[in-house]
Enzyme design. Structure first.
Site, PDB file in Angstrom:
ATOM      1  N   HIS A  12      -0.872 -15.672  44.644  1.00 25.52           N
ATOM      2  CA  HIS A  12      -0.945 -15.234  45.958  1.00 25.52           C
ATOM      3  C   HIS A  12      -0.321 -13.844  46.274  1.00 25.52           C
ATOM      4  O   HIS A  12      -1.333 -13.067  46.843  1.00 25.52           O
ATOM      5  CB  HIS A  12      -0.456 -16.416  46.748  1.00 25.52           C
ATOM      6  CG  HIS A  12      -1.042 -17.712  46.671  1.00 25.52           C
ATOM      7  ND1 HIS A  12      -2.385 -18.048  47.168  1.00 25.52           N
ATOM      8  CD2 HIS A  12      -0.559 -18.956  46.443  1.00 25.52           C
ATOM      9  CE1 HIS A  12      -2.533 -19.052  46.774  1.00 25.52           C
ATOM     10  NE2 HIS A  12      -1.597 -19.695  46.482  1.00 25.52           N
TER      11      HIS A  12
ATOM     12  N   ASP B 275      -7.957 -22.187  43.341  1.00 29.62           N
ATOM     13  CA  ASP B 275      -6.756 -22.857  43.884  1.00 29.62           C
ATOM     14  C   ASP B 275      -7.025 -24.303  44.787  1.00 29.62           C
ATOM     15  O   ASP B 275      -7.276 -25.274  43.787  1.00 29.62           O
ATOM     16  CB  ASP B 275      -6.130 -21.997  45.090  1.00 29.62           C
ATOM     17  CG  ASP B 275      -4.796 -22.321  45.618  1.00 29.62           C
ATOM     18  OD1 ASP B 275      -4.088 -23.205  44.786  1.00 29.62           O
ATOM     19  OD2 ASP B 275      -4.128 -21.839  46.675  1.00 29.62           O
TER      20      ASP B 275
HETATM   21 ZN   LIG Z   1      -1.959 -23.057  44.107  1.00 31.23          ZN
END
Ligand SMILES: [Zn+2]
Length: 454
Positions: A269, A320
């Site tokens: 991220h 993800d």
């Molecule tokens: Zn994750």
């Protein structure tokens, strides 16, 4: 030995036409030549297939379940997480295997050849480990054996509910370990007889600075000294504030100051970084693991792609939460997020490289480094992770060179992917995984059953 003839191919030396690639029985690229042979598999446009560097496979089954208004007036990441924890109460190891196989099949059909499975669902709903502590990890490995996807297994260490050391509660109890039990889990994965594909890799994943203490992080970094290290970082503003309150520094700032962050690391991220953190992370040679579709779905924020790329930073792409599994859409979303923020066009293009070329090659190179996989380029001696695009697609009509990638990403989609090889395993043919019907029927049964319990 397999032979693949490509009308056009993006090799380590750039675009080439009419080449034959041979892949040996170890799944490696053995030769690249201008010769034509009648026995070759013929494809249109051959590209190095990127890996998907960040997945929580089980979350695929929650896709579409959290798009209504919740009672919380400010529905956000944290309310989504509560829903995810409730969902976990019902998942069995069999469910996880079925869901994982389906997600991996979709990844392969989207053009990914490998996946980094950031695996934290270890235990039974009450927090007790299964008779075999690696039970669910083995289900994920078994799914990879069935789908043929290249697997970098990233067992996740999770020890606390937040930076203040509060205990794990509710759904989190399925994630928890102490260092001793975690070492047994990692050992169980490494020794599993089903985990034999030569391209399998095991790394270590400290979940986040919230869930892992500074002392434990130090020990985890030394556990498998050369293996990939993946960690969530700076996804949410509340997370940045929590870390700053306890550690006196922002998450990326603290990590760079307290760990030897280098090319082994993949930071997932990195959404909320200052300009200084962005430059420092780029210099570290760690990969920024970006998950643009999930980050948009969860309302995380926008990664500073322009600053990071200008500073020489490298990134890769992960699916993800698996809300949607689409390689082309991840790349498009990443560029569009930058354009919307900056009121500009072709933001990630360089003077000698189009947007599509930069996005695609970063995804291929960055994921190879992050997954500990000698792939990412069509070059002799590399793992044969390959994808083919349909040269006859109208989206690619008349395209040459980098325009192929621009049209595929911005005007086309994953339906252009005709074939995928993972370490030479030719598992997607004519746009479909070779076990598509069976894996899909199994997943449909699992989902019907799960939804009836929720
Ligand atoms: Zn994750």
């Amino acid at each position: 030995m397999q032979r693949i003839f490509a009308e056009k191919a993006l090799t380590a030396d750039g675009w080439q036409s009419d080449i034959t690639i041979t892949v040996n029985t170890d799944g490696m690229i053995d030769s690249i030549s201008k010769t034509r042979t009648a026995q070759a598999e013929r494809v249109g446009i051959l590209l190095p297939a990127p890996g998907n560097l960040h997945s929580h496979a089980f979350q695929r089954a929650m896709a579409g379940m959290t798009e209504h208004k919740s009672p919380d007036p400010h529905d956000n990441f944290w309310t989504w997480r509560e829903m995810m924890y409730r969902f976990l109460d019902h998942l069995t190891p069999e469910d996880v295997e079925s869901i994982t196989a389906f997600a991996q099949m979709e990844m392969l059909e989207a053009g990914y050849a490998a996946v980094g499975e950031f695996h934290y669902l270890h235990h039974q709903p009450d927090g007790q480990s299964y008779a075999d502590i690696a039970e669910i990890a083995k289900r994920i490995i078994a799914a990879a054996g069935n789908t043929g996807i290249g697997l970098t297994m990233l067992p996740v260490y999770y020890e606390r509910g937040g930076c203040d050391n509060r205990p794990l509660t509710g759904g989190q109890r399925r994630f928890g370990n102490e260092l001793e039990s975690f070492a047994r889990l990692v050992d169980g994965i490494g020794k599993y007889s089903g985990y034999r594909a030569a391209d399998s890799v095991t790394g270590i994943a400290p979940h986040s600075l919230r869930a892992v203490s500074a002392d434990s992080l130090q020990q985890l970094a030394q556990m498998l000294p050369r293996a990939p290290l993946h960690m969530h970082i700076a996804e949410q503003i509340a997370e940045v504030e929590e870390v700053r309150a306890v550690y006196g520094a922002r998450p990326v700032e603290w990590l760079l100051a307290n760990q030897a962050v280098d090319a082994r690391w993949c930071l997932i991220h990195c959404t909320h970084m200052t300009a200084h953190e962005t430059k420092a992370l780029a210099r570290s040679r760690a990969i920024a693991g970006l998950c643009p579709v999930t980050e948009a779905n969860l309302g995380d924020g926008i990664f500073n792609g322009t600053g990071f790329v200008e500073s020489g930073g490298q990134f890769g792409i992960g699916s993800d939460s698996n809300i949607r599994i689409s390689l082309s859409e991840e790349l498009r979303q990443l560029e569009y997020s930058q354009r919307l923020r900056d009121h500009a066009r072709a933001v990630l293009a360089r003077h000698n490289m189009s947007c599509g070329r930069l996005l695609f090659e970063e995804a291929a190179h960055g994921s190879a480094q992050a997954l500990g996989r000698n792939s990412g380029m069509i070059e002799i001696g590399r793992i044969a992770d390959l994808l083919a695009l349909d040269v006859n697609s109208v989206a690619l009509a008349g395209c040459e060179g980098d325009e192929i990638l621009d049209s595929y990403i911005f005007a086309g989609d994953d339906s252009l992917v005709t074939d995928v090889w993972s370490a030479g395993r030719h598992v997607v043919r004519e746009n479909r995984h070779i076990e598509h019907e069976k894996i899909t029927a199994n997943y449909r049964r699992t989902m019907t059953d799960l939804r009836s319990k929720l």
